[in-house]
Design a protein around this motif. Structure first.
Motif, PDB file in Angstrom:
ATOM      1  N   PRO A 119      60.021  45.506  30.637  1.00  0.00           N
ATOM      2  CA  PRO A 119      59.799  45.654  32.085  1.00  0.00           C
ATOM      3  C   PRO A 119      59.937  44.356  32.870  1.00  0.00           C
ATOM      4  O   PRO A 119      59.041  43.945  33.600  1.00  0.00           O
ATOM      5  CB  PRO A 119      58.368  46.188  32.138  1.00  0.00           C
ATOM      6  N   HIS A 120      61.070  43.706  32.717  1.00  0.00           N
ATOM      7  CA  HIS A 120      61.366  42.507  33.502  1.00  0.00           C
ATOM      8  C   HIS A 120      62.863  42.442  33.727  1.00  0.00           C
ATOM      9  O   HIS A 120      63.631  43.190  33.104  1.00  0.00           O
ATOM     10  CB  HIS A 120      60.824  41.243  32.823  1.00  0.00           C
ATOM     11  N   PRO A 121      63.363  41.575  34.603  1.00  0.00           N
ATOM     12  CA  PRO A 121      64.773  41.597  34.992  1.00  0.00           C
ATOM     13  C   PRO A 121      65.719  41.333  33.831  1.00  0.00           C
ATOM     14  O   PRO A 121      65.376  40.669  32.848  1.00  0.00           O
ATOM     15  CB  PRO A 121      64.871  40.489  36.046  1.00  0.00           C
ATOM     16  N   PHE A 122      66.929  41.842  33.980  1.00  0.00           N
ATOM     17  CA  PHE A 122      67.990  41.618  33.000  1.00  0.00           C
ATOM     18  C   PHE A 122      69.013  40.652  33.576  1.00  0.00           C
ATOM     19  O   PHE A 122      69.534  40.864  34.678  1.00  0.00           O
ATOM     20  CB  PHE A 122      68.686  42.941  32.648  1.00  0.00           C
ATOM     21  N   ASP A 123      69.271  39.556  32.845  1.00  0.00           N
ATOM     22  CA  ASP A 123      70.337  38.612  33.180  1.00  0.00           C
ATOM     23  C   ASP A 123      70.193  38.030  34.587  1.00  0.00           C
ATOM     24  O   ASP A 123      71.172  37.824  35.292  1.00  0.00           O
ATOM     25  CB  ASP A 123      71.708  39.286  33.024  1.00  0.00           C
ATOM     26  N   LEU A 124      68.941  37.768  34.976  1.00  0.00           N
ATOM     27  CA  LEU A 124      68.665  37.094  36.241  1.00  0.00           C
ATOM     28  C   LEU A 124      67.857  35.836  35.948  1.00  0.00           C
ATOM     29  O   LEU A 124      67.261  35.713  34.867  1.00  0.00           O
ATOM     30  CB  LEU A 124      67.895  38.025  37.188  1.00  0.00           C
ATOM     31  N   PRO A 125      67.798  34.888  36.878  1.00  0.00           N
ATOM     32  CA  PRO A 125      67.112  33.625  36.587  1.00  0.00           C
ATOM     33  C   PRO A 125      65.649  33.785  36.170  1.00  0.00           C
ATOM     34  O   PRO A 125      65.134  32.960  35.415  1.00  0.00           O
ATOM     35  CB  PRO A 125      67.229  32.857  37.915  1.00  0.00           C
ATOM     36  N   ASP A 126      64.979  34.820  36.661  1.00  0.00           N
ATOM     37  CA  ASP A 126      63.573  35.047  36.324  1.00  0.00           C
ATOM     38  C   ASP A 126      63.420  36.141  35.272  1.00  0.00           C
ATOM     39  O   ASP A 126      62.467  36.914  35.295  1.00  0.00           O
ATOM     40  CB  ASP A 126      62.772  35.401  37.570  1.00  0.00           C
ATOM     41  N   ALA A 127      64.343  36.180  34.316  1.00  0.00           N
ATOM     42  CA  ALA A 127      64.338  37.255  33.314  1.00  0.00           C
ATOM     43  C   ALA A 127      63.088  37.267  32.447  1.00  0.00           C
ATOM     44  O   ALA A 127      62.778  38.297  31.837  1.00  0.00           O
ATOM     45  CB  ALA A 127      65.587  37.136  32.433  1.00  0.00           C
ATOM     46  N   ASP A 128      62.361  36.155  32.390  1.00  0.00           N
ATOM     47  CA  ASP A 128      61.141  36.109  31.569  1.00  0.00           C
ATOM     48  C   ASP A 128      59.901  36.574  32.327  1.00  0.00           C
ATOM     49  O   ASP A 128      58.829  36.678  31.735  1.00  0.00           O
ATOM     50  CB  ASP A 128      60.912  34.686  31.042  1.00  0.00           C
TER      51      ASP A 128
END
Length: 313
Positions: A119-128
């Protein structure tokens, strides 16, 4: 309204970042609750008369049949079940964390049980960073969001028109929530052996030879909206092939090459729609020639494959 209205990235970059993450939340619900299709065709969104839809999902996983729609005219997220129950909430005035909690709450209220594995972004700067913790992204300009949907709708129909000319295996025209682009992809039947280190997303997406055509709104690496095309795997000599119209060019991207036609350049053409179709055709011809596709056999001008209809009888 105007075909291809102005869409400068600088005017909605913060809003785009927020909406992109909203779409990823809903996209991951779609991925968890939809039936898997080849090349991940189950995952993307489709255009509607007011925004985007996941299409119906559920049933096979024990959930009620339900659909999630973005309404980019009234600016609401709408979750609907087959029996007519609906929960909706406003898109503006909230962070990604708020959107995530409201979406999960709407699903629970309709007896839809969803466990998002990642439940977090995919392939974005804040992916963690989990969606539930993202209070940073909260910009939402309703006028620019509506325009985003309007541009998608216009490009969608141009891509549908281009797709009609191919009789082989071809994807739907669909909007990818992970990369925030709209595309359709033509396939050959040639199996491509991916290297063992390739990730599962890549392995499935590119298990066959493809030529993909699409449009994206720009990002930090390419900060302007553009129409694009690529051939994967990239055949030798691809960038030596000519592109049309004159503003189109080849650029290096992630170890390969993209054919690009900047959105602003297409808008300046006397007939923007014809220019974009010409661009897609020139890029397809370039990839197909270099990859050795049977271009004539795979063609179906005007979407017609029946020889009697094609002959006008």
């Amino acid at each position: 309204m105007e075909l291809f209205p102005a869409m400068p990235l600088a005017e909605w970059q913060d809003t785009k970042a927020t909406v992109h993450r909203f779409c990823q939340v809903v996209g991951k619900v779609r991925l968890a609750c939809g039936v898997r299709r080849n090349h991940w065709w189950n995952a993307p969104f489709h255009l509607t008369g007011r925004g985007l839809t996941t299409r119906p999902m559920g049933q096979s996983d024990g959930n009620p049949i339900f659909t999630i729609d973005f309404d980019f005219v009234a600016h609401r997220l709408i979750v609907t079940t087959l029996d007519g129950r609906t929960v909706s909430f406003a898109l503006y005035g909230r962070s990604v964390a708020s959107f995530y909690h409201e979406t999960m709450g709407a699903l629970a209220a309709l007896d839809v049980r969803v466990d998002l594995p990642v439940p977090h972004p995919f392939d974005l700067p804040d992916a963690d960073r989990p969606f539930a913790d993202d209070t940073e992204h909260a910009a939402y300009d309703p006028a620019m969001v509506t325009r985003y949907w309007q541009v998608l709708s216009q490009v969608n129909l141009v891509l549908e028109e281009f797709a009609a000319g191919y009789s082989g295996k071809i994807s739907p025209v669909h909007h990818f929530w992970h990369t925030f682009d709209i595309a359709c992809t033509r396939f050959s039947d040639r199996l491509i052996e991916q290297p063992p280190e390739a990730d599962p997303v890549t392995r499935e997406a590119y298990s066959r030879e493809v030529i993909s055509s699409g449009f994206w709104f720009g990002d930090d690496a390419f900060p302007e909206a553009a129409f694009y095309s690529y051939t994967a795997p990239e055949p030798a000599g691809l960038v030596e092939e000519p592109l049309r119209p004159g503003a189109a060019r080849w650029i290096e991207q992630r170890g390969g090459h993209l054919a690009v036609l900047p959105y602003a350049a297409a808008r300046s053409e006397a007939d923007p729609r014809a220019a974009v179709l010409d661009f897609y055709e020139s890029a397809y011809q370039a990839g197909a020639r270099r990859a050795g596709w049977d271009i004539g056999r795979l063609a179906c001008p005007g979407g017609v494959t029946d020889p009697l209809l094609d002959a006008g009888t």
